[in-house]
Structure formats: structure tokens, C-alpha cells
Design a protein around this motif. Sequence first.
Motif, mmCIF file in Angstrom:
data_model
loop_
_atom_site.group_PDB
_atom_site.id
_atom_site.type_symbol
_atom_site.label_atom_id
_atom_site.label_comp_id
_atom_site.label_asym_id
_atom_site.label_seq_id
_atom_site.Cartn_x
_atom_site.Cartn_y
_atom_site.Cartn_z
ATOM 1 N N LYS B 52 0.877 -1.360 -0.034
ATOM 2 C CA LYS B 52 0.084 -0.027 -0.102
ATOM 3 C C LYS B 52 0.851 1.167 0.109
ATOM 4 O O LYS B 52 2.071 1.135 0.762
ATOM 5 C CB LYS B 52 -0.779 0.014 1.338
ATOM 6 C CG LYS B 52 -1.840 1.079 1.039
ATOM 7 C CD LYS B 52 -3.033 0.929 2.135
ATOM 8 C CE LYS B 52 -3.987 2.338 2.027
ATOM 9 N NZ LYS B 52 -5.031 2.127 2.815
ATOM 10 N N THR B 53 0.253 2.279 -0.867
ATOM 11 C CA THR B 53 0.991 3.637 -0.750
ATOM 12 C C THR B 53 0.273 4.312 0.353
ATOM 13 O O THR B 53 -0.990 4.651 -0.028
ATOM 14 C CB THR B 53 0.930 4.041 -2.175
ATOM 15 O OG1 THR B 53 1.893 3.223 -3.161
ATOM 16 C CG2 THR B 53 1.758 5.332 -2.128
ATOM 17 N N TYR B 54 1.140 5.148 1.124
ATOM 18 C CA TYR B 54 0.354 5.979 2.024
ATOM 19 C C TYR B 54 1.005 7.418 1.889
ATOM 20 O O TYR B 54 2.107 7.635 1.290
ATOM 21 C CB TYR B 54 0.857 5.655 3.657
ATOM 22 C CG TYR B 54 0.391 4.259 3.979
ATOM 23 C CD1 TYR B 54 -0.924 4.031 4.408
ATOM 24 C CD2 TYR B 54 1.252 3.031 3.955
ATOM 25 C CE1 TYR B 54 -1.377 2.997 4.772
ATOM 26 C CE2 TYR B 54 0.648 1.825 4.279
ATOM 27 C CZ TYR B 54 -0.675 1.810 4.766
ATOM 28 O OH TYR B 54 -1.066 0.469 5.125
ATOM 29 N N ARG B 55 0.319 8.392 2.435
ATOM 30 C CA ARG B 55 0.635 9.722 2.172
ATOM 31 C C ARG B 55 0.776 10.418 3.410
ATOM 32 O O ARG B 55 0.461 10.056 4.445
ATOM 33 C CB ARG B 55 -0.654 10.570 1.408
ATOM 34 C CG ARG B 55 -0.828 10.082 0.203
ATOM 35 C CD ARG B 55 -2.275 10.725 -0.405
ATOM 36 N NE ARG B 55 -2.240 10.349 -1.681
ATOM 37 C CZ ARG B 55 -3.078 11.197 -2.458
ATOM 38 N NH1 ARG B 55 -3.637 12.045 -2.277
ATOM 39 N NH2 ARG B 55 -3.393 10.661 -3.656
ATOM 40 N N SER B 56 1.426 11.777 3.495
ATOM 41 C CA SER B 56 1.895 12.437 4.523
ATOM 42 C C SER B 56 0.623 12.447 5.746
ATOM 43 O O SER B 56 1.268 12.579 6.815
ATOM 44 C CB SER B 56 2.039 14.045 4.199
ATOM 45 O OG SER B 56 3.351 13.835 3.479
ATOM 46 N N GLY B 57 -0.453 12.785 5.516
ATOM 47 C CA GLY B 57 -1.491 12.891 6.350
ATOM 48 C C GLY B 57 -1.778 11.592 7.291
ATOM 49 O O GLY B 57 -2.544 11.766 8.342
#
Lengths: 308, 187
Positions: B52-57
Motif C-alpha cells: 500500500k502507498t501511504y501519504r503524509s497525512g
Amino acid sequence: MLDLHGLHIRAALLRLLREFFFERGFLEVDTPVRQPVIIPEQYIEPITAEGQFLQTSPELCMKRILAAGADTIFQICPCFRKGERGRRHLEEFTMLEWYRRGEDYCSLMADCEDLLRFVVLGLPAFEAEKKFETRRLAHIDFSKFLEPAEHITVEEAFNRFSPVPMARALEQDLFDEIVVEHIEPKLGIGKPTFLTDYPVQLASLAKVSADNPQVAERFELYIDGIELANGFTELTDADEQRTRFLAEQAAIKNDQGRQQEIPERFLNDLNQLADAAGIAFGLDRLLMLLTGSDTIQSVVTFAPDDMI
Amino acid sequence: MLSASDLRKGLKLQIDGNPYIITDFEFSKPGKGQALYRCRMKNMINGNQFSKTYRSGDKFEKANLEERKMQYLYHQDEEYHFMDTQNYDQLFLTVEQLGDNVNFLMDNMELEVLFFDDRPIDVSLPIFVNLAVTKADPWVKGDTSGTDTKPVTVETGYQLQVPPFVEEGDKIQIDTRTGEYVTRVKE
């Protein structure tokens, strides 16, 4: 930490880059690393220093120098971006930026091809001086720097490599994920590739194309799937630039709860600037490619882990 | 709570009530785009994996994991029983939970049992264990078949390849990470 041979290769690159720009009549400039106001950009977080910021790019100062009348300028300097750590990212890295007044992004793409050729053909002279061991570079196939570059628009790249079209990726906020997973690894294989004409939503400080109002005159350069540079025809309309800055400012406030000021003196000077083009080129990443290194940490003089 | 910038290889997280370990991690950030944290996750209970690719928030919860020193007692069918050496509490893990580790469990062996939210989920064995060979074909001197290993069975029932000079009754050292023969042990 770089060993003595590594230091010589890095020094050779620095010398070749300076020679390249001196031969073409560029003025070398050095601008403050610590700045009270920087460009508001949603996805670039600055490192603070006594109430000011370490530069995320020398862009603002360099464009002010252009506005003051310089024609062609370049700078090699450290830049800082908080939280960027990975195989191709360091919080402190070395940037090469250059600007041309009265030109557009096509000139910059031509510069990139000339520069790659100049560096690659120039390196053997340093090897001949026995400054570093020839075997260090012997296994590198330099042809990928010398082949004529390929140009592909962002939209074409989506059509060719992405499971969803560009419009839908933008709509669903998947643009960055798709670029990273499906597009970047396919770019610059065996030759330099310019990914051009970004959708206006991602124009940043680039000018919107006169031919197509849906895209900005912005490009990125790739070799071996590695992003090396980001260049564009500069947006010189101060009002339009202010509107974009305000949008970025609001996004930063929303995402990070941080109030970032608008660079007023820059906007004021922008009124003095007609056409111009500028580019930011990652010097460390070029060194990764030239030496066949997998990590940016292995091509800088001291990596963060070498400091503790 | 952890944030995306804390993500790294080896970090253990709790997702939907399950403990996960990050087995692969890469930071990327295209052009002027946002920071992306690409992770390969492995469920520490059933071994299931996903990327999975996660983001900053994005926010994460650290997995509540604890290791306790225990002693392996015995097994009955598919249940392997252990005892806490501090308070003498007993518990068992199933063959499914233990996986290949059952090959190296000897009565009274001391090891670490891994707990997730007070539930035992796994054991960490010593890297090297010494086990007796219970079944081996004799070494035929002058064997010219060219093979440089032969199969043997050790006291736990585990089978592996060893050099031809190893004989029934010998003790051999095995690397529990790979399940491979290391050396013959003199006792």
C-alpha cells in the motif's frame, strides 16, 4: 562518506558543470541559503532556522537577479526539504539551477542534452589524470546519456503506461501515485527522456502554454527511471503568480496548519521580467547515474548516517 | 500515534486489529508532487501480505507487542505447550502459528514468546540449535556417486541434508533461520 576516489569523481563533475556554463557565458551567482520568505509550495516543507527558512530552492533569488537585468545565470548550492529521506532523497542535497532570460523551456531541454554530453565526454580527461580509478566508471554504459533525447507529453505517458487516463487520475487525486508506480520506471530507458507539458493544475511556477491552455510549459528529465531535473518557461505575470501562491498558501494552512507568507518582493520584481526559463537539476542524482550507484547516500561527501 | 514520516522497514503496526510488519519500504516524491510512502506489509499472525502507498497525512497505531521468556514443555497433537518462567503460567500455540519453528522445539528449551495484545502469536528461537540425528544412512566409504550430501532425520522429526560423514547418534548444529546444517557438534 565518500572515499578519495569518490571525492575526485564528485569534484570532476563540479568542475565540468562550471566549465560548461562558463563556456556559454553564464554568470555564476551565490544567493543566501537562509531566507525570511520562501515560495509557498504545498508539498515542499521547509526546515526552519531561527525564525527563517533554509532554502528549498534558490529560485526566488535567481529570478530576482534576472529581473535586475542578468541574461544567463547558474548556481550550484545546497537545498533543504524537510522529511525527504529515501534512496533518491536527502533532506540536504545539492542543486544545480540555471536561468535564461528571453527563452522558453525548449532551450532548457537543449541545454540538458548538451550538458549531459559535455559531462560524459569530459570525464575521461579526469580519469587520464589518474585522479580516480578508471575501473570505477568502466562498467557504466554512457550511451544512455548521449542518445538523442525522447520527448513525451504527460498525457501521452498516461495513455501509454497508466491503467487509467490522465483526466481520471487528476479527478481521483491519483496522479502522483500513478506517476511513481506506472510511469517513472518506464522513462529514460537507454536515452534521456523529457516528460513535458504538465496539466495546468500542476503548473507550479510555470507559464501556461499559448497553444493549449490545458497544459503548462513544464518538463522533467528522466534517465533510467530517475527524475533528474524540473524546468519550465517562467510564469512572469505577477498577478497570476499571486493567485497561485494564495492557493498554495491556503493548502499549506489546511494540510500543515502553518502560515506561510507570500514573497512580496519577488512578486514586485517579477513585473520587471519579460520572458524567461529556468531549471532545477539534481546534481547528486546525476552522480548516482554516472557512477552506477543505487543510493543518493553513497554519492554525497557525508550522508546523514556518517555524521553521528 | 505514528505518522507517515515514521514509516520504515521493520516497523510493526496495528491495522484493523492485526499486527503487521513493514517488510519493504520506499519513499518517493514525483516532481513537485506529494511525498508517497510505499510499503509492503506482512500480517504477523497469518503471514498474509499486501502493498500500500501511504501519504503524509496518514496516521498509524504502533502494534502492542511484547516478548516474554518461556520454556517449551511438550506437544499434544497440534498444540504446543509453553510455560512462563517467571509466573509459571501455561499456554499453547498451534502448529499453524508456529510454522517451521516446530522443527526445532525440544523439551525444556527456553525461548521468547511474542504476544500481541496479550495473545501469544509466535516464538523467537535461538539462531542455532543442537539436535541429535535419529536416522541416517551409513556412510559408504569410497562412494563415488558424486553427491556431497545425504538426508537425515533429527530428534524432532525434521529432515535435512547433511555431509555424508554425519551418522546416526551424532549431534548437529542447525541454523533455525534457514533450517540448514551448520556443523557436527562434539559433546
